[in-house]
Design a protein around this motif. Sequence first.
Motif, PDB file in Angstrom:
ATOM      1  N   PRO A   1      -1.555   2.477  -7.507  1.00 22.56           N
ATOM      2  CA  PRO A   1      -2.783   1.687  -7.634  1.00 22.56           C
ATOM      3  C   PRO A   1      -2.862   0.984  -8.995  1.00 22.56           C
ATOM      4  O   PRO A   1      -2.537   1.589 -10.029  1.00 22.56           O
ATOM      5  CB  PRO A   1      -3.892   2.738  -7.465  1.00 22.56           C
ATOM      6  CG  PRO A   1      -3.249   4.040  -7.751  1.00 22.56           C
ATOM      7  CD  PRO A   1      -1.816   3.909  -7.367  1.00 22.56           C
ATOM      8  N   GLU A   2      -3.260  -0.245  -8.954  1.00 21.99           N
ATOM      9  CA  GLU A   2      -3.460  -0.980 -10.212  1.00 21.99           C
ATOM     10  C   GLU A   2      -4.902  -0.766 -10.662  1.00 21.99           C
ATOM     11  O   GLU A   2      -5.692  -0.109  -9.976  1.00 21.99           O
ATOM     12  CB  GLU A   2      -3.158  -2.463  -9.972  1.00 21.99           C
ATOM     13  CG  GLU A   2      -1.699  -2.705  -9.591  1.00 21.99           C
ATOM     14  CD  GLU A   2      -1.438  -4.151  -9.177  1.00 21.99           C
ATOM     15  OE1 GLU A   2      -2.388  -4.952  -9.200  1.00 21.99           O
ATOM     16  OE2 GLU A   2      -0.287  -4.448  -8.826  1.00 21.99           O
TER      17      GLU A   2
ATOM     18  N   GLN B   1     -11.989   6.044  -0.939  1.00 23.40           N
ATOM     19  CA  GLN B   1     -12.007   4.663  -0.449  1.00 23.40           C
ATOM     20  C   GLN B   1     -13.113   4.441   0.586  1.00 23.40           C
ATOM     21  O   GLN B   1     -13.753   3.398   0.611  1.00 23.40           O
ATOM     22  CB  GLN B   1     -10.647   4.311   0.154  1.00 23.40           C
ATOM     23  CG  GLN B   1      -9.550   4.193  -0.908  1.00 23.40           C
ATOM     24  CD  GLN B   1      -8.194   3.899  -0.305  1.00 23.40           C
ATOM     25  OE1 GLN B   1      -7.799   2.754  -0.184  1.00 23.40           O
ATOM     26  NE2 GLN B   1      -7.491   4.941   0.100  1.00 23.40           N
TER      27      GLN B   1
ATOM     28  N   GLY C   1      -9.169  -3.856  -6.330  1.00 28.04           N
ATOM     29  CA  GLY C   1      -7.985  -4.314  -7.049  1.00 28.04           C
ATOM     30  C   GLY C   1      -6.703  -4.120  -6.243  1.00 28.04           C
ATOM     31  O   GLY C   1      -6.716  -3.543  -5.154  1.00 28.04           O
ATOM     32  N   GLY C   2      -5.582  -4.604  -6.785  1.00 32.02           N
ATOM     33  CA  GLY C   2      -4.315  -4.533  -6.060  1.00 32.02           C
ATOM     34  C   GLY C   2      -3.630  -3.180  -6.203  1.00 32.02           C
ATOM     35  O   GLY C   2      -4.109  -2.266  -6.857  1.00 32.02           O
ATOM     36  N   GLY C   3      -2.465  -3.068  -5.552  1.00 32.52           N
ATOM     37  CA  GLY C   3      -1.688  -1.837  -5.629  1.00 32.52           C
ATOM     38  C   GLY C   3      -1.706  -1.065  -4.320  1.00 32.52           C
ATOM     39  O   GLY C   3      -2.033  -1.627  -3.260  1.00 32.52           O
TER      40      GLY C   3
ATOM     41  N   ARG D   1      -8.700  -0.187   3.647  1.00 30.67           N
ATOM     42  CA  ARG D   1      -7.521   0.507   3.106  1.00 30.67           C
ATOM     43  C   ARG D   1      -7.594   2.007   3.387  1.00 30.67           C
ATOM     44  O   ARG D   1      -6.568   2.675   3.529  1.00 30.67           O
ATOM     45  CB  ARG D   1      -7.440   0.285   1.596  1.00 30.67           C
ATOM     46  CG  ARG D   1      -7.095  -1.136   1.181  1.00 30.67           C
ATOM     47  CD  ARG D   1      -7.142  -1.188  -0.330  1.00 30.67           C
ATOM     48  NE  ARG D   1      -6.865  -2.513  -0.845  1.00 30.67           N
ATOM     49  CZ  ARG D   1      -7.020  -2.834  -2.119  1.00 30.67           C
ATOM     50  NH1 ARG D   1      -7.452  -1.922  -2.979  1.00 30.67           N
ATOM     51  NH2 ARG D   1      -6.742  -4.043  -2.539  1.00 30.67           N
TER      52      ARG D   1
ATOM     53  N   ILE E   1       0.834  -1.210   0.000  1.00 28.80           N
ATOM     54  CA  ILE E   1       0.000   0.000   0.000  1.00 28.80           C
ATOM     55  C   ILE E   1       0.865   1.255   0.000  1.00 28.80           C
ATOM     56  O   ILE E   1       0.574   2.234  -0.689  1.00 28.80           O
ATOM     57  CB  ILE E   1      -0.948  -0.011   1.221  1.00 28.80           C
ATOM     58  CG1 ILE E   1      -2.061  -1.024   0.997  1.00 28.80           C
ATOM     59  CG2 ILE E   1      -1.523   1.369   1.492  1.00 28.80           C
ATOM     60  CD1 ILE E   1      -3.065  -1.119   2.116  1.00 28.80           C
TER      61      ILE E   1
ATOM     62  N   TYR F   1      -8.347  -0.344  -8.370  1.00 30.12           N
ATOM     63  CA  TYR F   1      -7.904  -0.332  -6.964  1.00 30.12           C
ATOM     64  C   TYR F   1      -9.047   0.059  -6.035  1.00 30.12           C
ATOM     65  O   TYR F   1      -9.211  -0.511  -4.961  1.00 30.12           O
ATOM     66  CB  TYR F   1      -6.739   0.661  -6.816  1.00 30.12           C
ATOM     67  CG  TYR F   1      -6.267   0.824  -5.401  1.00 30.12           C
ATOM     68  CD1 TYR F   1      -5.479  -0.146  -4.791  1.00 30.12           C
ATOM     69  CD2 TYR F   1      -6.634   1.943  -4.645  1.00 30.12           C
ATOM     70  CE1 TYR F   1      -5.060   0.001  -3.474  1.00 30.12           C
ATOM     71  CE2 TYR F   1      -6.206   2.103  -3.337  1.00 30.12           C
ATOM     72  CZ  TYR F   1      -5.419   1.133  -2.761  1.00 30.12           C
ATOM     73  OH  TYR F   1      -5.013   1.277  -1.450  1.00 30.12           O
ATOM     74  N   TYR F   2      -9.842   1.034  -6.475  1.00 33.77           N
ATOM     75  CA  TYR F   2     -10.925   1.518  -5.613  1.00 33.77           C
ATOM     76  C   TYR F   2     -12.160   0.608  -5.667  1.00 33.77           C
ATOM     77  O   TYR F   2     -13.190   0.917  -5.068  1.00 33.77           O
ATOM     78  CB  TYR F   2     -11.282   2.955  -5.986  1.00 33.77           C
ATOM     79  CG  TYR F   2     -10.133   3.893  -5.670  1.00 33.77           C
ATOM     80  CD1 TYR F   2      -9.966   4.404  -4.387  1.00 33.77           C
ATOM     81  CD2 TYR F   2      -9.184   4.222  -6.642  1.00 33.77           C
ATOM     82  CE1 TYR F   2      -8.901   5.224  -4.069  1.00 33.77           C
ATOM     83  CE2 TYR F   2      -8.109   5.048  -6.329  1.00 33.77           C
ATOM     84  CZ  TYR F   2      -7.982   5.544  -5.056  1.00 33.77           C
ATOM     85  OH  TYR F   2      -6.908   6.345  -4.744  1.00 33.77           O
TER      86      TYR F   2
ATOM     87  N   ASP G   1      -4.084   8.082 -10.906  1.00 37.68           N
ATOM     88  CA  ASP G   1      -3.393   6.917 -10.342  1.00 37.68           C
ATOM     89  C   ASP G   1      -1.883   7.021 -10.528  1.00 37.68           C
ATOM     90  O   ASP G   1      -1.147   6.129 -10.077  1.00 37.68           O
ATOM     91  CB  ASP G   1      -3.893   5.625 -11.004  1.00 37.68           C
ATOM     92  CG  ASP G   1      -5.297   5.275 -10.554  1.00 37.68           C
ATOM     93  OD1 ASP G   1      -5.753   5.849  -9.551  1.00 37.68           O
ATOM     94  OD2 ASP G   1      -5.938   4.432 -11.215  1.00 37.68           O
TER      95      ASP G   1
ATOM     96  N   VAL H   1     -11.846  -2.230   0.671  1.00 43.89           N
ATOM     97  CA  VAL H   1     -11.419  -0.890   0.250  1.00 43.89           C
ATOM     98  C   VAL H   1     -11.565   0.092   1.410  1.00 43.89           C
ATOM     99  O   VAL H   1     -10.714   0.964   1.619  1.00 43.89           O
ATOM    100  CB  VAL H   1     -12.230  -0.426  -0.982  1.00 43.89           C
ATOM    101  CG1 VAL H   1     -11.824   0.982  -1.389  1.00 43.89           C
ATOM    102  CG2 VAL H   1     -12.021  -1.389  -2.133  1.00 43.89           C
TER     103      VAL H   1
END
Length: 284
Positions: free
Chosen positions: A51-52, A241, A59-61, A252, A46, A55-56, A221, A249
């Motif tokens: 962000p991939e 988020q 997703g990953g990142g 995060r 994180i 992400y929101y 991003d 999310v």
Amino acid sequence: MNRWKIIEEWIFKIISFIAAYSVVIILLYLLIVVFNKGLSALSWEIVFSLPEGGYYFGGGGGILNAIVGSFYLSIGATVLAVFIGLPAALFINVQLIRLKRTQNTIRFFLDALWGIPSIVYGAFGFAVMLFLGLNASLLAGIITVALLITPILVRAFDEVLKTIPVELQEASYSLGSTRTETAMKVLFKQGFAGFITALLLAFGRGIGDAASVLFTAGFTDNIPVALDEPVATLPLSIFFQLSSPIEEVRQRAYAAAVILTVIILIISVSARFLSKRYSKNIIK
């Protein structure tokens, strides 16, 4: 002391005690809630990755774009605010020293500007952005945040300069110094510790504000490489988020809040440390 005076004194002590310790309790409760919810979601991914896709939406990142973007924006705004705020504060305390009514009028307007909600600065910054033909970008965000923190910075510098004994200025004038020399070589040096504190506190206000950059900084991003590119910030990242219906999310968002809180705490501790370090040479 009569009986009513003693009762009045005790009532005042109890109210002061409750008010003082309420602030400490609220801060501790805030830290416990944020760290309790955020630490479990916090990871190296994180903090140190962009962000991939999606992400929101789970997703990953990570939020490296928001961390770097927040520093870009706050540093730029603070530098711009210092270029406006320091000469303004010196002008109030050197050139207007004998014009108390003018000083008080300027301070009244600065206090009024200080009290305006940041969302109003966001709307004003949006109008300025359209007038200058700018897109939602790092530059527009810097201008807006600079507008927000400049009154804070000027009043903080002003309060620092007010604590410097007038006798020092008079001694400087008696030695043949001009007002500019007195401002730069006496007042600036004497107030340096306080200036550092004010600077860091204004920087902390800038990095933690979301409403003022809601319309002007945009969001991306990526990490911006030019002033005309949109920039992500930690407050907006937390906002987006927390608005998500996905539980992961939202967790995060608390991790991002932990990062922002730690940054603010480091700035506050640094302000106190630097203030103490540079106040040793102040003439009182």
